[in-house]
Write an enzyme that holds these catalytic residues in place. Sequence first.
Site, PDB file in Angstrom:
ATOM      1  N   HIS A 170     -11.719   4.641  -9.219  1.00 40.94           N
ATOM      2  CA  HIS A 170     -12.343   4.781 -10.533  1.00 40.94           C
ATOM      3  C   HIS A 170     -13.774   4.261 -10.547  1.00 40.94           C
ATOM      4  O   HIS A 170     -14.196   3.520  -9.661  1.00 40.94           O
ATOM      5  CB  HIS A 170     -11.515   4.011 -11.569  1.00 40.94           C
ATOM      6  CG  HIS A 170     -10.101   4.475 -11.683  1.00 40.94           C
ATOM      7  ND1 HIS A 170      -9.651   5.248 -12.723  1.00 40.94           N
ATOM      8  CD2 HIS A 170      -9.013   4.274 -10.873  1.00 40.94           C
ATOM      9  CE1 HIS A 170      -8.362   5.513 -12.559  1.00 40.94           C
ATOM     10  NE2 HIS A 170      -7.958   4.931 -11.443  1.00 40.94           N
TER      11      HIS A 170
ATOM     12  N   ASP B 295      -6.648  -0.344  -6.664  1.00 40.57           N
ATOM     13  CA  ASP B 295      -5.723  -1.332  -6.097  1.00 40.57           C
ATOM     14  C   ASP B 295      -5.951  -1.407  -4.596  1.00 40.57           C
ATOM     15  O   ASP B 295      -6.154  -0.380  -3.940  1.00 40.57           O
ATOM     16  CB  ASP B 295      -4.271  -0.913  -6.331  1.00 40.57           C
ATOM     17  CG  ASP B 295      -3.860  -0.932  -7.796  1.00 40.57           C
ATOM     18  OD1 ASP B 295      -4.724  -1.177  -8.659  1.00 40.57           O
ATOM     19  OD2 ASP B 295      -2.666  -0.690  -8.068  1.00 40.57           O
TER      20      ASP B 295
ATOM     21  N   SER C  79      -6.488   4.406   3.297  1.00 38.80           N
ATOM     22  CA  SER C  79      -7.845   4.857   3.037  1.00 38.80           C
ATOM     23  C   SER C  79      -8.721   3.670   2.684  1.00 38.80           C
ATOM     24  O   SER C  79      -8.226   2.576   2.435  1.00 38.80           O
ATOM     25  CB  SER C  79      -7.862   5.876   1.887  1.00 38.80           C
ATOM     26  OG  SER C  79      -6.806   6.805   2.008  1.00 38.80           O
TER      27      SER C  79
END
Length: 300
Positions: free
Chosen positions: A169, A113, A256
Site C-alpha cells: 500500500h 505486513d 517477495s
Amino acid sequence: MIKYYDRKTQTYQTEKVAGEKMIRWTYTSPVGMRLLEAVVKKKMCSSFYGWYLDQRISRRKIHPFVHKFDLDLSIAEKNVKEFSSFNDFFYRKLKPSARSIDPHKDSLISLGDGKLLAYEHINLDRLVQVKGITYSLQELIKSPEVALKYNRGTCLILRLCPTDYHRFHFIDSGICEPSHRIKGAYYSVNPVALQKVEKLFCENKREWSIFHSDHFGDILTIEVGATFVGSIIQTYPPHQKVARGDEKGYFKFGGSTVLLFFEENKVRIDPEIIEQTKLGYETYVLFGEKVGVRGGSFSG
C-alpha cells in the site's frame, strides 16, 4: 532457523518458513545450487508453477497451508470456500477492520505486513543485502540520475514471506509515476538465499516507481519478485491522486520484497527498528503500523 524481533512482545521469535528444508538444500548443497542455476531461477519454472496456482485444482493446497502455518482467515474478505484458486487465497484482501492505520499525519507507516530492516545515511554504492554482501542502487534500478537523489537517505526493506498478507500500500497521499519493469531471475529472497547469492536484488525480476508523496518527499519504491512469484501486479492508477493506505499492488505466490528509498532528512525511523537492524534482526510489522516519523535522521 530465522529469528526476528517482535516489538509487541519485545521478544525474538522463530519464523515458520514455507518449504524451509528445500530452500536450505537448494542454497547450501552443491547439487541444489546446480539445480538452482539450471532450472529454479528461470522464468519458465516460476511461470509454470504460477499458472498451476491460478487453476481451480490448486484449491486443495489451501487447507494444508492454513493449518500448517496457523493462519487467521477470519480477517479475510472471503471465507475459505470462496477462493477460486490457491493464488486467489494467497493474495487475498483483508477486511477494513483487520489493520488500523496510525492516525497521525506525521507518522511513517508500514506499507504492508512483513519483516523490516532499516538503514540510515545510506551509501548508494554499498547498500546492505546481508552482512558482508552489498550492492548499488544504480545497479538495482539502472538509472543513475534517479539513484543520486537518495544518497545519504534512508532505506527500508520489507520482506514478505509466503505466510504474510501479500498486498502492498501507499504510505502517504500523493501521486505515483508509472512503474518501470526490469527483467531478471527468480531467486528466493529468504535470508538463506541472501547470504548465498551476491547482489540478489539486482539479479531478480523487479519493478520501480517514484511516488511524489505529500509529506515525505519523492519516495523510490521497488518491488522485487522471487522464486515462484509469477507476477508483480500493480493496481494503482499512475499520475492520479491516491490516499494514504490505498492499495498499490500485490504479489502472486512466493516470498517477495519491497524496498523504499527516502531522500536525506525526510524521515526518522523508530530507534528500536534501527537497533534491531544493527543487531542483524528483522522487525515484524503490520500494514499501517507506525515505523517512523517525518523529519531528519536521528543523531548517533
